[in-house]
Scaffold this active site. Sequence first.
Site, short mmCIF file in Angstrom:
data_model
loop_
_atom_site.label_atom_id
_atom_site.label_comp_id
_atom_site.label_asym_id
_atom_site.label_seq_id
_atom_site.Cartn_x
_atom_site.Cartn_y
_atom_site.Cartn_z
N LYS A 176 0.84 -1.20 0.00
CA LYS A 176 0.00 0.00 0.00
C LYS A 176 0.88 1.26 0.00
O LYS A 176 0.58 2.24 -0.68
CB LYS A 176 -0.95 0.02 1.21
CG LYS A 176 -2.16 -0.86 1.04
CD LYS A 176 -3.28 -0.12 0.29
CE LYS A 176 -4.21 -0.97 -0.51
NZ LYS A 176 -4.68 -2.20 0.05
N LYS A 185 -3.48 -11.31 -8.40
CA LYS A 185 -4.75 -11.95 -8.03
C LYS A 185 -5.92 -11.06 -8.44
O LYS A 185 -5.74 -9.88 -8.72
CB LYS A 185 -4.78 -12.18 -6.52
CG LYS A 185 -4.68 -10.91 -5.70
CD LYS A 185 -4.64 -11.19 -4.22
CE LYS A 185 -4.44 -9.93 -3.43
NZ LYS A 185 -5.61 -9.27 -2.89
N LYS A 213 -10.59 -6.01 -5.99
CA LYS A 213 -11.73 -5.10 -6.14
C LYS A 213 -11.34 -3.84 -6.90
O LYS A 213 -12.15 -3.26 -7.59
CB LYS A 213 -12.26 -4.70 -4.76
CG LYS A 213 -12.93 -5.83 -4.02
CD LYS A 213 -13.73 -5.29 -2.85
CE LYS A 213 -13.63 -6.22 -1.65
NZ LYS A 213 -12.61 -5.79 -0.66
P1 TYM Z 1 -10.65 -7.84 1.50
O1 TYM Z 1 -11.84 -6.96 1.47
O2 TYM Z 1 -9.45 -7.43 0.73
O3 TYM Z 1 -11.04 -9.28 0.98
C1 TYM Z 1 -12.12 -9.99 1.54
C2 TYM Z 1 -11.82 -11.48 1.57
O4 TYM Z 1 -11.60 -11.96 0.23
C3 TYM Z 1 -10.35 -12.65 0.17
N1 TYM Z 1 -9.75 -12.41 -1.16
C4 TYM Z 1 -9.29 -13.39 -1.96
N2 TYM Z 1 -9.23 -14.72 -1.79
C5 TYM Z 1 -8.73 -15.46 -2.81
N3 TYM Z 1 -8.30 -14.93 -3.99
C6 TYM Z 1 -8.34 -13.59 -4.21
N4 TYM Z 1 -7.95 -13.10 -5.39
C7 TYM Z 1 -8.85 -12.76 -3.17
N5 TYM Z 1 -9.02 -11.41 -3.02
C8 TYM Z 1 -9.58 -11.22 -1.79
C9 TYM Z 1 -9.50 -12.05 1.28
O5 TYM Z 1 -8.49 -12.93 1.67
C10 TYM Z 1 -10.55 -11.82 2.35
O6 TYM Z 1 -10.77 -13.01 3.08
N6 TYM Z 1 -8.27 -7.26 5.83
C11 TYM Z 1 -9.44 -7.85 5.25
C12 TYM Z 1 -10.75 -7.36 5.83
C13 TYM Z 1 -10.90 -7.57 7.30
C14 TYM Z 1 -10.93 -8.82 7.98
C15 TYM Z 1 -11.12 -8.49 9.35
C16 TYM Z 1 -10.81 -10.15 7.56
C17 TYM Z 1 -11.06 -6.60 8.23
N7 TYM Z 1 -11.19 -7.14 9.46
C18 TYM Z 1 -11.21 -9.50 10.30
C19 TYM Z 1 -10.88 -11.15 8.53
C20 TYM Z 1 -11.08 -10.81 9.90
C21 TYM Z 1 -9.45 -7.47 3.77
O7 TYM Z 1 -8.84 -6.55 3.36
O8 TYM Z 1 -10.28 -8.19 3.01
#
Ligand code: TYM
Length: 339
Positions: A117, A199, A202
Site C-alpha cells: 500500500k 490476483k 476489487k
Molecule cells: P478484502 O476486502 O481485501 O477481501 C475480503 C476477503 O476476500 C479474500 N480475497 C481473496 N481470496 C482469494 N483470492 C483472491 N484473489 C482474493 N481477493 C480477496 C481475502 O483474503 C478476504 O478473506 N483485511 C481484510 C478485511 C478484514 C478482515 C477483518 C478479515 C477486516 N477485518 C477481520 C478477517 C477478519 C481485507 O482486506 O479483506
Amino acid sequence: MSENLRRPIVMSGIRPTGFLHLGNYFGAMKNYVAMQDEYECYFMVADWHSLTTHPDTKALKENVRTVLAENIACGLDPRRVTLYCQSHVHETAELYLYLNMLAYMGELEKTTTFKDKARLQPDNVNAGLLTYPVLQTADIILHRAQFVPVGKDQEQHLEMARNFVKRFNHRYGEVFPEPVAFNFGTELVKVPSLDGSGKMSKTENQNATLYLRDSDEVIRKKIMKAKTDQGPSIPHSEKPDYIENIFGLMKLVSKPDVLEYYETAYNVCTIRYGDMKKQLAEDMVTFIAPIREKAKEIHANPNYLEKVMKEGAEKASTSARQTMKLVRAVMGLNYFEGT
Ligand code: TYM
C-alpha cells in the site's frame, strides 16, 4: 448459552472498497456460507479499514449496502449469522487502542500489505495503514473467535493476530484464543487474475477480475480475452502460469468431467483454447448470474438491509460488551461495578 455449550466462534470481514469478485467468493464467502450452521459466526463489512485508502466517503454507505446484499445473495442468512458493519460496534475501537500498545513499529513496517500500500499510495502512508493488522486483530478477538475464513493474502495478518493475542494473554491474563485462518479445503485459496498477473482484486486489474455483478456479456468478453498460446507440443508438459489459471478457474465453476476432458486434451496436445474458454465462459455465467440477480433484488430493498444492519449491530455489540468486560478486568481498567 453456557460457555462450554457454545459452538466454535468464527469471525471474518470484507472491505467495502468495490464490487465483490470471484476471489472474495472462493477465498472467503464460500466458507462463510458453509460455516453458518455449525459455528457461531460474526461477519462484517470493514468500513473503518476502507478509510485507510481515503475513499470517497459519500459513496461509503452505498458500498456497505452493496457488500451486504452480495453477502446475502451468496447464501449468508442474517438470521443464522451475525452480519454487521464494523463502525457500528464501538468496542472495536477501544480494543484496537489497547492492542496498539502491544504492536511494534518494526513488525508493522515489515507487513507485506503495508509495504504494498505504501508503494501504491506514497502520499498517504498514514498511521491507520500501518496499524491495519492491529484493527483486524481487534475485529477478530472482540468475539473471541478461533476461526477466520480468509483467502491466502490474509495469512500474514492472521499470524500477526496470533502474536498480538499471545502478548496480550501473557501480559494481562488468558482472555483470547489464538485465531487461525480457515478454509474447508486443504489450503487457503488465491484466485488469480485472468491476465496471469497477480490476483483478482476489487480495485486493481479490473479487466482481469470477474465481479459477481458482471453481466453475462462482460463475463464472456473478459474470459475470451484471457491470454493463451498455441498449446503444448510435447505430451504431459508443464502448464505456463496463465494456462494454469484458466484450468484453476474451470476447477472452481465447471463440472469435474469437463475439467477432465480439457486436462486430457492438454496432455495429449489436442487442446483448443478457444473452445475451452467458451466452455469456461458459459459455466461462469451459470455460476455468477443467479448471485448477481439475487444481489440486485436484495439491494433494491433498503428497509430490509437496514433491518439486517441494525439487528447485526445489536448482536455483535452484545458479544463485544461481554469480551470487553473481561479485557478491562484483566487490565485493571474496571473502575466501577459492571464495567
Ligand atoms: P478484502 O476486502 O481485501 O477481501 C475480503 C476477503 O476476500 C479474500 N480475497 C481473496 N481470496 C482469494 N483470492 C483472491 N484473489 C482474493 N481477493 C480477496 C481475502 O483474503 C478476504 O478473506 N483485511 C481484510 C478485511 C478484514 C478482515 C477483518 C478479515 C477486516 N477485518 C477481520 C478477517 C477478519 C481485507 O482486506 O479483506
